[in-house]
Design a protein around this motif. Structure first.
Motif, PDB file in Angstrom:
ATOM      1  N   TRP A 196     -69.153  -0.823  69.263  1.00 40.51           N
ATOM      2  CA  TRP A 196     -68.398   0.428  69.354  1.00 40.51           C
ATOM      3  C   TRP A 196     -66.942   0.264  68.950  1.00 40.51           C
ATOM      4  O   TRP A 196     -66.322   1.224  68.477  1.00 40.51           O
ATOM      5  CB  TRP A 196     -68.495   0.994  70.769  1.00 40.51           C
ATOM      6  CG  TRP A 196     -69.850   1.569  71.067  1.00 40.51           C
ATOM      7  CD1 TRP A 196     -70.748   1.129  71.990  1.00 40.51           C
ATOM      8  CD2 TRP A 196     -70.454   2.685  70.417  1.00 40.51           C
ATOM      9  NE1 TRP A 196     -71.891   1.896  71.964  1.00 40.51           N
ATOM     10  CE2 TRP A 196     -71.736   2.861  71.010  1.00 40.51           C
ATOM     11  CE3 TRP A 196     -70.065   3.547  69.410  1.00 40.51           C
ATOM     12  CZ2 TRP A 196     -72.606   3.871  70.609  1.00 40.51           C
ATOM     13  CZ3 TRP A 196     -70.932   4.555  68.999  1.00 40.51           C
ATOM     14  CH2 TRP A 196     -72.180   4.712  69.596  1.00 40.51           C
ATOM     15  N   GLN A 231     -64.960   2.781  66.419  1.00 43.06           N
ATOM     16  CA  GLN A 231     -63.694   3.415  66.775  1.00 43.06           C
ATOM     17  C   GLN A 231     -62.601   3.086  65.760  1.00 43.06           C
ATOM     18  O   GLN A 231     -61.752   3.931  65.446  1.00 43.06           O
ATOM     19  CB  GLN A 231     -63.287   2.961  68.178  1.00 43.06           C
ATOM     20  CG  GLN A 231     -62.146   3.772  68.801  1.00 43.06           C
ATOM     21  CD  GLN A 231     -60.779   3.240  68.417  1.00 43.06           C
ATOM     22  OE1 GLN A 231     -60.646   2.072  68.047  1.00 43.06           O
ATOM     23  NE2 GLN A 231     -59.754   4.095  68.520  1.00 43.06           N
ATOM     24  N   ASP A 261     -65.983   9.976  66.652  1.00 38.17           N
ATOM     25  CA  ASP A 261     -66.145  10.913  67.760  1.00 38.17           C
ATOM     26  C   ASP A 261     -67.147  12.004  67.398  1.00 38.17           C
ATOM     27  O   ASP A 261     -67.200  12.473  66.259  1.00 38.17           O
ATOM     28  CB  ASP A 261     -64.804  11.555  68.112  1.00 38.17           C
ATOM     29  CG  ASP A 261     -63.802  10.557  68.684  1.00 38.17           C
ATOM     30  OD1 ASP A 261     -64.192   9.785  69.566  1.00 38.17           O
ATOM     31  OD2 ASP A 261     -62.646  10.550  68.220  1.00 38.17           O
ATOM     32  N   LEU A 265     -62.936   6.355  72.120  1.00 41.76           N
ATOM     33  CA  LEU A 265     -64.040   6.873  71.325  1.00 41.76           C
ATOM     34  C   LEU A 265     -64.965   7.626  72.257  1.00 41.76           C
ATOM     35  O   LEU A 265     -65.405   7.078  73.272  1.00 41.76           O
ATOM     36  CB  LEU A 265     -64.802   5.718  70.656  1.00 41.76           C
ATOM     37  CG  LEU A 265     -66.112   6.081  69.947  1.00 41.76           C
ATOM     38  CD1 LEU A 265     -65.837   6.886  68.682  1.00 41.76           C
ATOM     39  CD2 LEU A 265     -66.911   4.823  69.612  1.00 41.76           C
ATOM     40  N   ALA A 292     -64.690   3.458  75.345  1.00 41.47           N
ATOM     41  CA  ALA A 292     -65.743   4.205  74.657  1.00 41.47           C
ATOM     42  C   ALA A 292     -66.591   4.893  75.713  1.00 41.47           C
ATOM     43  O   ALA A 292     -66.980   4.275  76.713  1.00 41.47           O
ATOM     44  CB  ALA A 292     -66.603   3.272  73.820  1.00 41.47           C
ATOM     45  N   LEU A 334     -63.156  -0.908  74.963  1.00 40.87           N
ATOM     46  CA  LEU A 334     -63.387  -1.273  73.572  1.00 40.87           C
ATOM     47  C   LEU A 334     -63.149  -2.762  73.337  1.00 40.87           C
ATOM     48  O   LEU A 334     -63.720  -3.350  72.416  1.00 40.87           O
ATOM     49  CB  LEU A 334     -62.517  -0.424  72.656  1.00 40.87           C
ATOM     50  CG  LEU A 334     -62.965   1.044  72.541  1.00 40.87           C
ATOM     51  CD1 LEU A 334     -61.881   1.889  71.897  1.00 40.87           C
ATOM     52  CD2 LEU A 334     -64.255   1.139  71.742  1.00 40.87           C
TER      53      LEU A 334
END
Length: 744
Positions: free
Chosen positions: A276, A280, A286, A299, A317, A330
């Protein structure tokens, strides 16, 4: 494509669709892995890859896709949305990258002995397509001369998320070493020393790769060659020989052992979107509705119908799927893989995704047989019947009933159900049920002109005196079922002949028959009329029923089935041209399956190859309407095969099941295996609607929940026809491993 001018070799881009994208859970799961998800743009990663590499086929190559069989629908649907054609090789079982590449190479070598394969991952993000294609001419020339050319990305930072390649020199160079993902300190040293990121993409002549495998991993190349099917269709299932290939990556099988490896440095932006934090970093990951306070950073991906709200958060995230939510820093995105391993132990379905289909076919068939005989048929034969023998329209899941009106189609459908149940050995009072219902129907619904009216009250009062073609078709169908079961066969034949003559009043000058209501010229009513004609042809083989069936099929061939797209439309004008506006664009997956089933039956009777070919096309188009997340066929598409309605009623699931089974009966090899597996999935999808009580749900929403409403009696017809097909197919498909109860 300018950058490919002068190329002397045919390039076959091969998109490899393996991998589950575990670190991108819960969006990415084995049921729908990351390559089929739109992480960065409006296209999925697979679609981005296909768009990027397809222009490379300009000099005689073909786009090739290798994937697992469960992901067939994703591939077919997403390629069609781009207007791209491809050869799709489906693996009966994942065996890692070397066997997948070997199978593609074997197919390429069979059609183009000098063909060069460009192997690319389906789940990488490369924003500049032209920059990706720019080095391909030089790479193709080197590959054409027998080199295996891998592409090394010049690093933008000392990442520990990627493997590295150590080139001997600058430019197109022999490879000194491949190295695994390093720690941070070692990655910094690699970047200083001119190492390249290993993109995993490479180019090689197909025969060269096979020869290398013959030398280093002969069991892989032998299994791949043996797995190629005899068929030449666009979507091909590799044979079971593929299962015998050792499970080994191409790195271990060839890349670390061959003396033919070269690396070409490239500068295009590239990410394997491994977790992730990588999504991001691109700034466009998104999705959905996110309500945040000022300064919130991270995100957020919210599934349809969900809202995510945050206050005072940063560097996280939040991935919200209908059945699972991930919240992670993240900085620790790589740890998601470990979480998924723990989830897999506690709840395999949440790790795998919504369409995991468990249970062998035999177990599912046995369960369905018991449910129908012991639950559904008894409940509709008792609380589903009024005192005078008329069938009720609905039953509440609580058992409450209503008898306000009776539609002709429900009375005749239920009569058919119990006539067939009796012929199949059901021990309930089927003769009484059928006889009383059809006598009551004759008394309350027959009009003076010989047609049957649409709707009456429970006391027989006329509520709608119109006579729809749809209802006449089901009256004929019920009479045929009763006659076949030995219930007053002469009387049923007389009623059917009288009704056939009365249908002359609904004739259309341009062919076919007219329906009542807003859509007088439609395919659906003719479909059921064809079903009734085939039922009567089985009772009276020589006569007007045969000619009537042939006329309907001729109209379907001329008008209902689109001559270019192969799909079946629903509504037309008086000359049987597609209706104007949105009505003319409607394509129903359930009806693609249902017509495929009927045309297969008709084609067998007539020995007509066109019908069987059309049935296969219709089935494949119907499969485009299967939602892979829920594992069910949706209600409606447009004529460009985009989704019009993502609701999924019960009846398309039965039609998918019937079509898969009947087509599997005549199929061979990989196609047969694929259709049997489709039937298993369709059965699983159907059983998701069935209540243990013998009732059912009818309408599934996009999120997998059901509309809260009574069970409609009309669905039992669809369930019973599917049951008939299951019994018939069990006799000719030994791989089903189930034998139905024999009639007593």
């Amino acid at each position: 494509m300018p950058e490919m001018q002068g190329a002397t070799v045919a390039i076959f881009p091969v998109i490899l669709c393996g991998g589950a994208g575990t670190r991108l859970w819960p969006a990415s799961r084995p049921a729908r892995p990351k390559q089929f998800i739109d992480f960065v743009s409006d296209l999925s990663l697979f679609q981005e890859t296909a768009s990027r590499v397809s222009p490379l086929t300009v000099d005689g190559g073909r786009l090739v896709v290798v994937a697992g069989a469960p992901h067939r629908s994703f591939i077919v649907e997403q390629l069609a949305a781009l207007g791209l054609d491809a050869v799709v090789l489906l693996e009966p079982e994942g065996r890692d990258s070397a066997p997948a590449m070997a199978a593609a190479a074997a197919w390429i070598a069979s059609v183009a002995p000098d063909g060069v394969a460009l192997f690319v991952a389906s789940d990488h993000h490369i924003p500049d397509d032209a920059a990706f294609r720019a080095p391909m001419k030089a790479a193709a020339e080197a590959a054409g001369q027998g080199r295996i050319v891998t592409f090394g990305i010049r690093p933008t930072d000392p990442s520990s998320a990627y493997g590295y390649i150590h080139p001997e020199t600058t430019g197109l160079s022999p490879v000194r070493a491949f190295v695994e993902k390093p720690d941070r300190a070692r990655a910094e040293a690699y970047v200083r020393d001119g190492y390249l990121w290993n993109s995993g993409n490479f180019m090689v002549r197909a025969d060269v790769l096979l020869a290398q495998l013959d030398s280093f991993a002969p069991e892989v190349s032998a299994a791949a060659r043996a797995a190629l099917p005899d068929e030449t269709s666009a979507v091909m299932m590799l044979t079971d020989a593929f299962r015998h290939a050792p499970k080994i990556s191409i790195d271990y099988a060839v890349m670390e052992r061959s003396d033919r490896i070269s690396v070409m440095p490239v500068d295009y932006r590239w990410s394997d979107l491994g977790a992730w934090d990588a999504v991001q970093a691109l700034g466009s990951g998104d999705r959905g509705d996110w309500f945040a306070t000022e300064g919130d950073v991270g995100l957020v991906r919210a599934a349809k119908g969900m809202i995510v709200a945050t206050a005072g958060v940063s560097n996280i995230a939040i991935i919200a799927e209908p059945d699972a939510v991930l919240v992670c820093s993240l900085d620790r995105a790589q740890e998601v893989k470990g979480l998924v391993e723990r989830i897999r132990s506690a709840s395999p379905a949440h790790a795998h995704g919504a369409v995991a289909v468990s249970g062998a076919w035999a177990d599912r068939a046995r369960s369905f047989d018991c449910w129908l005989r012991l639950n559904a048929l008894p409940i509709w034969a008792t609380i589903g019947v009024d005192d005078d023998g008329g069938f009720r329209e609905t039953v509440q899941l609580s058992g409450a009933v209503s008898s306000e009106f009776r539609r002709a189609r429900v009375q005749t459908r239920q009569a058919y159900v119990y006539a067939v149940a009796g012929a199949a050995g059901w021990a309930g009072p089927w003769r009484t049920l059928v006889g009383r219902a059809l006598e009551r129907f004759e008394a309350t619904n027959l009009r003076p002109d010989g047609l049957y009216r649409t709707r009456v009250a429970s006391d027989g009062a006329v509520l709608d005196d119109s006579a729809s073609l749809y209802d006449q078709a089901f009256a004929l169908f019920a009479f045929a079922a009763a006659a076949s079961a030995g219930i007053a066969p002469d009387m049923m034949a007389e009623r059917a002949r009288a009704l056939r003559e009365a249908l002359a009043s609904l004739r259309v000058p341009s062919g076919g028959w007219r329906e009542t209501g807003e859509h007088p010229y439609q395919a659906n009513a003719h479909m059921h009329l064809l079903e009734a004609c085939l039922a009567w042809e089985a009772v009276e083989p020589d006569g007007e029923w045969r000619a009537m069936a042939d006329e309907i099929v001729a109209l379907a061939r001329r008008a209902f089935i689109d001559s270019r797209g192969g799909f079946l439309r629903e509504f037309f004008d008086a000359e049987w041209r597609p209706a104007s506006g949105e009505d003319g664009r409607l394509v129903e997956p359930g009806h693609q399956f249902e017509w495929a089933w009927l045309l297969t039956r008709w084609g067998r009777l007539r020995g007509e190859a066109w019908a069987l070919e059309a049935a296969v096309r219709l089935y494949d188009i119907g499969a485009r309407g299967v939602d892979q997340t829920r594992g069910v066929a949706m209600d409606a598409l447009n004529d460009d095969l985009s989704v019009r309605s993502d609701q999924a009623r019960l009846w398309p699931q039965t039609e998918r099941l019937k079509a898969a089974l009947i087509l599997a009966e005549a199929a061979e090899g990989g196609r047969r295996n694929l259709l049997v597996d489709d039937a298993r999935k369709a059965m699983a999808g159907l059983q998701g609607y069935l209540e243990p009580s013998g009732l059912w749900r009818d309408k599934m929403r996009a999120d997998g929940s059901f509309v809260d409403e009574p069970a409609p009696a009309s669905s039992l017809y669809h369930i019973m026809v599917a049951y008939e097909q299951i019994r018939a197919s069990a006799a000719v498909l030994p791989e089903l491993g189930w034998s139905p109860v024999a009639p007593s």
